[in-house]
Write an enzyme that holds these catalytic residues in place. Structure first.
Site: not given
Lengths: 369, 427
Positions: A98, A167
């Protein structure tokens, strides 16, 4: 536009819910969402896909980058078909890096391209947040306007179903507190299309917060919204439902809950005005305040953590600007102040539900304790 | 700890070890089978070309071999003009940084200021080979990179003073030197932050060539330090740059110290150049106190990138004569170590080379020094005399498009267009 209408929907206790609904439908510009029978329906997923597709074909500088966006057709199938159509030079499957690929996207934007960077969920953006904030958001300011960053960071945000604490966080408040970023949160298919197209065309960094549970939902969509030059303005909220007793502001998935709550409230004679924020930064304070001045009561709803959330900002804004119009304390409904639990019943308790919104609206109207 | 470095580090000492190269010859991947996916490289004809040629052609040649090869015909690595350009650039870097120190202690500059004294050979050696459209990305130690790239001394000094005539109108400061005109893409405070940005700029260069079909062979040079080489983003970018064969040169300015943390104390394997081949790119180690050696390696690395052969990792062994920043008391570094490197001052070395090889005489070099002194003095006067930014500048430039409706085809904000109506489909 999607601002407040001059006409007020006249409601008294005698009008039934169904005729109220039809009156609202015919009277407001937001009738577009409740289009007449026979118009097309589109899922949010298809809306996003078509928006990216059209922008990529219109401008060769737009490209897509992210994990699984190519061969896998997108982790949530948002970028389905794009690899076949545009080839691997414009749709990049990145390694799981990322920080690296977000930085590469920012660097490419510095040099003139228009990347659309996908995060599999915005939780993973925390590994890249340095680049979103320090090299994307702040660059136009640090370079005194020499280097703008026309990049879009998109992906699902907020809670899904049973995905656990790591999440499920909602990042709207974090990103919306940074000057230099634009933060958008669509609800319907029309929002998704219009806002994503506007975001890709925008010369500034945009954080585009989608919602995984909305991807499969279908919404009616007008012909105008299907036009390839359709864009929604960034920084304007939409009044999804006109009302006169209480203002409910919210964004993303909670808009659906708020609309259901408004239906329930209408059965009890409370006419709720539901505002779909669409844009968290810049926040459409004008629309929110005008609505509160009309209704005198505010209920703000969001999915994220309560402390320092989007609701907190809206409450502060309303108290600062429309204090003398308020007839009741401002109400704030947010997710529970805990990391998201896994068990289904606990998860349900940790997120706002329609009943919570109804209860808060009634509290604001002094109909219950 | 500080005294141990000269004994343990095998890189110093004999010159035969100084310019080492490692080819990825054993590490080249097999040609991609038709069904496997290798990111964007699958469609690149260049990759197949590379693979065919790689076994019989070294992309980067060690400096010593070049020097040996040149000796029979012409023993000089540079012409007089080139030599004077290099000298002037290094003297500019040194004088400017010395002036910064003076100005800081007089209170004209403030905040964090990181000086580049001693490392000029790296900046000059690489950047003087670049064109205006090539990009440079640096760290907070970026004044001299900006100067070498062409940003005027006046603009940099004004920026440091926080004046409106600075290259970023006083909004960036010492650590954020941006210049779109000279493609100086910053100036980043977080170490490792500039590396992905530089990789992105290199990505754009390749994208322009292959997708937009423009004639673009711009390269990007990313400068960063030894401390950064332990940061995750560095490895992420080495991987992606080699994977996508991007035209970038990763230049490690290994000055052995990250503030007070010695490179040897913080790194499991201190030989940074070795990390290149692990990712499939050449890793080169060069003496960063010698501008000519740096320049030779840089030439090859830049040429490689321009040809489309991909990235190179160059480790320059260098040293900063001053502390990490002007607020750093610099107590941890050993005086003997500092003296050893002061004796290898790159400017003195180049001066000696120019004079011994009769490329220039004392008078010419003195006149360059005088010219630069005057330039830097003038830059200070200019910065002093410049106004501070106006109050309204505080809220400017947050967004390129503040109203959020986009910029119309006529280049103006849509919302200012008198025909702007409520239906955006028409606008």
């Amino acid at each position: 536009m999607w601002g407040i209408l001059g006409r007020r929907a006249v409601v008294n206790g005698g009008i039934s819910a169904s005729s109220l609904r039809s009156r609202v439908r015919s009277s407001s510009v937001s009738a577009r969402s409740y289009a007449a029978a026979g118009s097309k329906e589109m899922t949010v997923r298809d809306a996003l896909n078509s928006a990216i597709d059209e922008e990529m074909s219109a401008d060769p500088k737009v490209f897509v980058m992210g994990e699984e966006v190519g061969q896998y057709q997108g982790a949530y199938k948002i970028t389905k078909g794009l690899l076949e159509k545009y080839g691997p030079e414009r749709v990049y499957d990145t390694p799981i890096t990322e920080a690296g690929f977000t930085g590469i996207g920012v660097g490419a934007a510095y040099a003139g391209l228009k990347p659309v960077v996908e995060f599999m969920t915005f939780n993973f953006s925390m590994q890249a947040i340095d680049h979103i904030i320090n090299s994307a958001a702040k660059s136009n300011y640090m370079s005194a306007g020499q280097i703008n960053v026309p990049i879009v960071f998109r992906g699902p945000n907020g809670a899904a179903a049973g995905v656990g604490a790591q999440h499920s966080q909602c990042y709207a408040a974090w990103y919306a507190s940074v000057p230099g970023l634009k933060v958008l949160a669509p609800y319907s298919a029309e929002d998704a299309r219009g806002l994503l197209k506007a975001a890709i065309r925008d010369p500034d960094p945009v954080v585009f917060l989608e919602n995984e549970l909305l991807y499969g939902e279908s919404f009616p969509i007008s012909e105008e919204a299907l036009d390839s030059s359709f864009c929604l303005p960034i920084g304007k909220a939409k009044i999804e439902r006109e009302g006169k007793d209480v203002t409910i502001t919210t964004f993303s998935k909670m808009v659906g809950f708020a609309l259901k709550a408004a239906e329930k409230l209408a059965e009890e004679g409370i006419s709720a005005e539901v505002i779909n924020l669409r844009s968290i930064r810049p926040l459409d304070r004008a629309t929110i305040n005008a609505s509160v001045r009309k209704t005198s009561r505010l209920v703000t709803v969001e999915e994220g953590f309560p402390q320092h959330g989007v609701c907190a900002e809206i409450c502060a804004s309303v108290v600062e600007e429309s204090f003398s119009y308020l007839d009741a304390p401002v109400e704030r409904i947010a997710g529970a102040d805990v990391p998201m639990p896994y068990a289904a019943n606990l998860e349900r308790l940790a997120l706002p539900q329609v009943e919570d919104i109804v209860r808060a609206a009634k509290r604001a109207c002094f109909r219950s304790k | 700890m500080a005294t141990a470095f000269s004994a343990t580090l095998p890189l110093h000492g004999s010159s035969s070890q100084e310019n080492r190269l490692l080819l990825p010859s054993t590490r080249l991947p097999p040609p991609p089978p038709p069904s496997s996916f290798l990111g964007s490289t699958r469609s690149l004809p260049i990759r197949r070309l590379n693979h065919a040629h790689a076994s019989r052609r070294s992309p980067v040649v060690a400096v010593q071999e070049i020097v040996k090869a040149k000796k029979p015909t012409n023993s000089l690595l540079i012409t007089k003009e080139e030599g004077l350009v290099l000298y002037e650039d290094m003297i500019l870097g040194r004088s400017f940084e010395d002036m910064c120190a003076q100005m800081y202690y007089r209170g004209k500059m403030f905040g964090f200021v990181h000086l580049y004294n001693g490392q000029e050979a790296v900046s000059t050696g690489f950047i003087k080979l670049l064109t205006q459209s090539d990009s440079v990305v640096s760290t907070y130690r970026d004044h001299v990179h900006a100067l070498s790239k062409g940003v005027s001394a006046r603009a940099v000094m004004s920026e440091l003073f926080g004046k409106v005539t600075g290259c970023c109108r006083g909004q960036g400061g010492s650590m954020h030197m941006f210049s779109k005109e000279h493609n100086m893409l910053g100036g980043f405070a977080f170490i490792g932050e500039g590396i992905p940005v530089a990789t992105g700029a290199a990505f754009t260069s390749k994208y322009k060539r292959e997708v937009l079909k423009q004639d673009c062979d711009d390269v990007t040079v990313a400068f960063f330090g030894d401390g950064t080489c332990n940061n995750g983003q560095f490895y992420e970018c080495l991987n992606m740059a080699a994977l996508y064969k991007l035209p970038i040169i990763f230049v490690v300015e290994n000055n052995l110290w990250a503030i007070g943390m010695s490179h040897l104390r913080s790194t499991s394997d201190p030989e940074i150049w070795k990390k290149g081949p692990a990712f499939g790119m050449p890793g080169v180690h060069v003496d960063g106190m010698d501008v000519l050696k740096v320049r030779e390696v840089a030439k090859e690395a830049v040429a490689r990138a321009r040809r489309g052969e991909g990235p190179t990792l160059v480790e320059c062994e260098t040293y900063r004569f001053r502390g990490h920043s002007l607020a750093d008391p610099d107590e941890l570094r050993d005086a003997a170590e500092k003296a050893k490197y002061a004796a290898r001052d790159p400017i003195t070395a180049l001066k000696k080379y120019l004079i011994e090889n009769k490329l220039a005489n004392e008078a010419e070099l003195k006149s360059i020094e005088k010219k630069i002194d005057e330039l830097v003095e003038e830059a200070v006067e200019f910065a002093e005399a410049s106004p501070q930014p106006g109050r309204s500048q505080l809220l400017e430039n947050v967004f390129a498009d503040p109203k959020g409706f986009g910029i119309g085809p006529d280049g103006r904000y849509r919302c200012e267009d008198p025909k702007f109506t409520e239906g955006t489909a028409q606008v």
